[in-house]
Design an enzyme around this catalytic site. Sequence first.
Site, PDB file in Angstrom:
ATOM      1  N   ASP A   1     108.326  59.370 -30.157  1.00 42.19           N
ATOM      2  CA  ASP A   1     109.770  59.507 -29.916  1.00 42.19           C
ATOM      3  C   ASP A   1     110.060  60.551 -28.846  1.00 42.19           C
ATOM      4  O   ASP A   1     109.256  61.450 -28.600  1.00 42.19           O
ATOM      5  CB  ASP A   1     110.493  59.912 -31.214  1.00 42.19           C
ATOM      6  N   GLU A   2     111.215  60.411 -28.260  1.00 39.54           N
ATOM      7  CA  GLU A   2     111.793  61.425 -27.365  1.00 39.54           C
ATOM      8  C   GLU A   2     110.807  62.031 -26.364  1.00 39.54           C
ATOM      9  O   GLU A   2     110.794  63.240 -26.155  1.00 39.54           O
ATOM     10  CB  GLU A   2     112.414  62.552 -28.205  1.00 39.54           C
ATOM     11  N   ALA A   3     109.994  61.164 -25.747  1.00 40.60           N
ATOM     12  CA  ALA A   3     109.030  61.664 -24.762  1.00 40.60           C
ATOM     13  C   ALA A   3     109.696  61.706 -23.391  1.00 40.60           C
ATOM     14  O   ALA A   3     109.252  61.053 -22.443  1.00 40.60           O
ATOM     15  CB  ALA A   3     107.793  60.780 -24.756  1.00 40.60           C
TER      16      ALA A   3
END
Length: 540
Positions: free
Chosen positions: A359-361
């Site tokens: 997530d949220e990379a």
Amino acid sequence: MKGSKKAKLLRITLVSLISAGLIGLFLAQFLFRDGGFTAVLNSLSASSKQTPKYAVIPKPANCSFTEETFILTDTASIYINGNNTEETDEIYNIGEYLSEKLKTSTGYPLSVIKSDAPSKGNIYLTTAGGDSSLGQEGYQLDITNSLVTLKAFTPEGLFRGIQTLRQLFPAAIEKNSLVTDTAWTLPAASITDYPAYPWRGMMLDTARHFIEVEDVKRTIDLIAQYKMNKFHMHLSDDQGWRIEIKSWPELTTIGGSSEVGGGRGGFYTQEEYSDIVNYAKERYITVIPEIDMPGHTNAALASYGELNPDGKKKELYTGIDVGFSSLMCRSEVTYAFVNDVIRELAALTPGDYIHIGGDEASSTSKEDYDYFIGRVNEIVSSYGKKTIGWNPFDTSPGTTSESLLQKWNPDSSAAEAKGMKMILSPPPKAYIDMKYDENTPLGLQWAGFIPTKTAYEWDPSDFAPSVHIAGIECPLWSETIKSMNDIEFLAFPRLPGHAEIGWTPKNLRNWKEYKLRLKVHGERMENQEINYYKDPDVSW
Ligand code: TNX
């Protein structure tokens, strides 16, 4: 009055009485048919505002009660029997678990006896003759005035059924001290029950704030009683690395030494992690470990210089921003590191799945992200495990229908095209780290306020096509959580609602009726000393 008139009056009275009785019987049949909850509600009063006498959460698929009662006495035993020696031994442990649960408050010895011939006044747990159509977790509970019979196709089904049994005893059964002024009665009942979805879990973020082993175990106990079967541990993030990796020791000596707000952090040794895994296993709960990658990796980058482009260790991070860290996706050092971590973690984890985050990379390019997810997927399969990831993990070419998507973003078209199954965690419903309302002292609010009603009123099919749904999970992120008290306050009473959404079919769920059952659970939560939020929508 003349004799004939008298006789006529008598006749009319008799006829009216008989018809009233027949109408009553006729109505009763309908009342009891839907599963006795409505029946019990209605028999107590015409008003649906009445507190039900028996309140099982999650609500069983089929359930009926009669007026008789079973009374547990100090001479009772728990009889157990399986289809073979191995199964009998396993059920013996379940018998011991039940005995332990009932012993403290009743003070009864409740010995566990291997036998298929239970006599009157006892509890009988068996898989002999268990119905395979009830599945892995289903059970059949029959309570008469002389015997409690819990039957299932598997020992796991017996364990789930025991949670129902606990909830049918008076609430004082949950006290952590001897209770002498209560009769330990159970209503005569016939319950046939099984889950709607096979995946019903909670996620605990142990990275933003470290959560002690004791508290992790208590959390596992709290979810087990609501028949949840997955415990997802978020073990690494920017603010802390929480699992000992023997081949990269500084992950914990350095990366484990921080947390949000600058506290001292902590980590689980491999022995402690195994102890947690076993504790969960005894409760028929699978631990899903998560190493969040390639973003959310500052703690690892702060532990080893070689994981950074400039060869230098990053500073430890104690804030709550996301999206600033990334592993080097085109460097073999990264894959040597990931390989070691996954190898050690897979060896300690009996479950089929390793969660790799994803997530949220936001500091990783899409090309690098896709390449990384593909490589890590291969590493995980090489250790005989399958991957789970948060969106947009499903969009990477490296993921197939073997992987599970943990869906927290609205778009799961890639997962659908690949035929992937999903674990649903819609933030505005399932994120139990959100505040209940503007006055809630803990929690975040980016996905909105989530009062108990909102947390309860949703169905998995609202968030993905049914064929893709493995089940649900409620994540408890720990940016604002420091203690067991905090965990309990945000998880309760929303978590029992999520457990019910995962277990009980949609057509049996209704907030107005559920909140009456939840109210009954208030006393149980108090007896278990759960620091729950007294949501004003429930008349506690
Ligand atoms: C989003 S949900 C995150 C976490 C935060 C959480 C706080 C997801 C996959 N990532 O990193 O802790 O919001 O609510």
